[in-house]
Design a protein around this motif. Structure first.
Motif, short mmCIF file in Angstrom:
data_model
loop_
_atom_site.label_atom_id
_atom_site.label_comp_id
_atom_site.label_asym_id
_atom_site.label_seq_id
_atom_site.Cartn_x
_atom_site.Cartn_y
_atom_site.Cartn_z
N GLU A 31 -0.81 3.83 -12.27
CA GLU A 31 0.28 4.52 -11.60
C GLU A 31 0.21 4.21 -10.11
O GLU A 31 -0.76 4.56 -9.43
N GLY A 58 6.48 7.22 -7.44
CA GLY A 58 5.49 6.37 -8.10
C GLY A 58 6.11 5.61 -9.25
O GLY A 58 7.22 5.92 -9.69
N TYR A 59 5.40 4.59 -9.69
CA TYR A 59 5.87 3.82 -10.84
C TYR A 59 4.66 3.28 -11.59
O TYR A 59 3.58 3.09 -11.01
N THR A 60 4.85 3.06 -12.88
CA THR A 60 3.75 2.62 -13.74
C THR A 60 3.76 1.11 -13.88
O THR A 60 4.81 0.50 -14.11
N ALA A 75 -1.02 5.51 -18.06
CA ALA A 75 -1.42 5.25 -16.67
C ALA A 75 -2.58 6.18 -16.32
O ALA A 75 -2.38 7.34 -15.94
N ARG A 82 -4.78 6.12 -10.75
CA ARG A 82 -3.76 6.39 -9.73
C ARG A 82 -4.11 5.61 -8.46
O ARG A 82 -5.08 5.92 -7.77
#
Length: 338
Positions: A120, A128-130, A210, A213
């Motif tokens: 993530e 945020g994006y995976t 995810a 982080r």
């Protein structure tokens, strides 16, 4: 002997270190050790490392006498690790609470030697994006070569670029020792470690969850001007060539060097317009001309016309091939608000 050794290099991370360490302490899987490698920090990081080590017997702190870089910090962690499996965690980042449990159970269910997860990405602006590693499943030798080794080795231009983040895997300690693997260099060191690790690997199990982080840090070295960028990138090509010769990779990607040199040229050009560069705009233009005239870069420009990149990179490559350096400068002035 813990099952998992988590290795965390620490350098000038007093503001994020507690969050990082707490994310390990909060794991639902408890059979771990956390190895903190203070890499010559000048802030409160060394004292924080020692305080965490004093508070929990599973945490051990080691101190480098001076800043030696992330590769040497991770190598020190590998020498000190006692676990059967190795995970890497950067001190700016964090695990979600079930990270180690999920990876461990995936390893047990699949019987795979190595497991990996999605990341993530958390940008400074929030949200945020995976970023997936691969679609969920169990991968064998030929698939690992096709989907990990060859993208890391040969194709560094077409989007999406496959990233060799070491932090997304649970590695076998035995395999690392067997191959005598070490991190080398100050840039793209993850790519080469992962590339070497998966040579001849039998199985990899992947989850699309995810579990890691990645907190993007605006102060990261890769986001600011690096005065020695070409030395770093040339060293990367040399180490890549060593792996290519050792594992006979050139037969699969005969144009890997031109591909990698183009990728390095795009990095080096962007570096000239990065924040913190003391050169004048004229000096930057002259440096970029000089970069393009280096034999390895000139050869790559002549032999390979990059395709399939993102819009901005495609435009930069077009301007480089046309030698329209004033237009290139204007593009970066607008992009970077110079």
């Amino acid at each position: 002997m813990p099952e998992i050794s988590v290795i965390a290099p620490v350098f000038q991370c007093e503001n994020s270190l507690e969050r990082c360490v707490r994310s390990v302490l909060n794991q639902t899987f408890s059979d771990w050790e956390l190895i903190l490698i203070d890499d010559g920090s000048g802030d409160r990081s060394p004292a924080l490392c020692d305080a965490f080590a004093a508070s929990d017997s599973r945490i051990r702190a080691f101190h480098q006498p001076r800043n030696m870089g992330v590769s040497e910090a991770r190598n020190r962690g590998l020498r000190e690790a006692r676990g059967n499996y190795i995970a890497f965690l950067d001190a700016d980042d964090e695990y979600i609470p079930r990270t180690l449990e999920t990876l461990w159970n995936l390893r047990l269910r699949s019987g795979a030697q190595t497991v990996g997860c999605a990341i993530e990405n958390i940008p400074p602006s929030g949200g945020g994006y995976t970023e997936l590693l691969l679609p969920e499943g169990l991968y064998h030798h030929d698939e690992i070569r096709e989907k990990i080794i060859l993208p890391l080795f040969g194709e560094r231009l077409k989007a999406p670029i496959f990233n060799g983040y070491s932090v997304r895997y649970l590695f076998s300690s035995a395999r690392i020792r067997e191959l005598d693997l070490k991190f080398k260099g100050a840039y793209l060191e993850d790519d080469l470690f992962v590339l070497a690790y998966f040579q001849g690997a039998d199985t990899l199990a992947v989850t699309e969850q995810a579990l890691y982080r990645y907190i993007q840090n605006p102060a990261s070295a890769t986001r600011h001007y690096m005065p020695n960028i070409m030395t770093v990138l040339t060293d990367y090509i040399d180490r890549k060539a060593e792996l290519a010769a050792k594992y006979h990779l050139m037969e699969y990607c005969p144009d890997w060097r031109d591909n990698s040199n183009w990728a390095n040229l795009l990095i080096a050009v962007a570096n000239e317009y990065a924040h913190g560069n003391p050169k004048t705009m004229r000096e930057r233009r002259e440096e970029i001309k000089s970069l393009c005239e280096r034999p390895e870069m000139a050869g790559a420009i002549a032999r390979l016309n990059p395709k399939g990149m993102g819009r901005n990179k495609q435009l930069v490559a077009f301007l480089i091939r046309k030698r329209w350096f004033s237009a290139l400068e204007l593009l970066y002035r607008v992009k970077n608000r110079i």
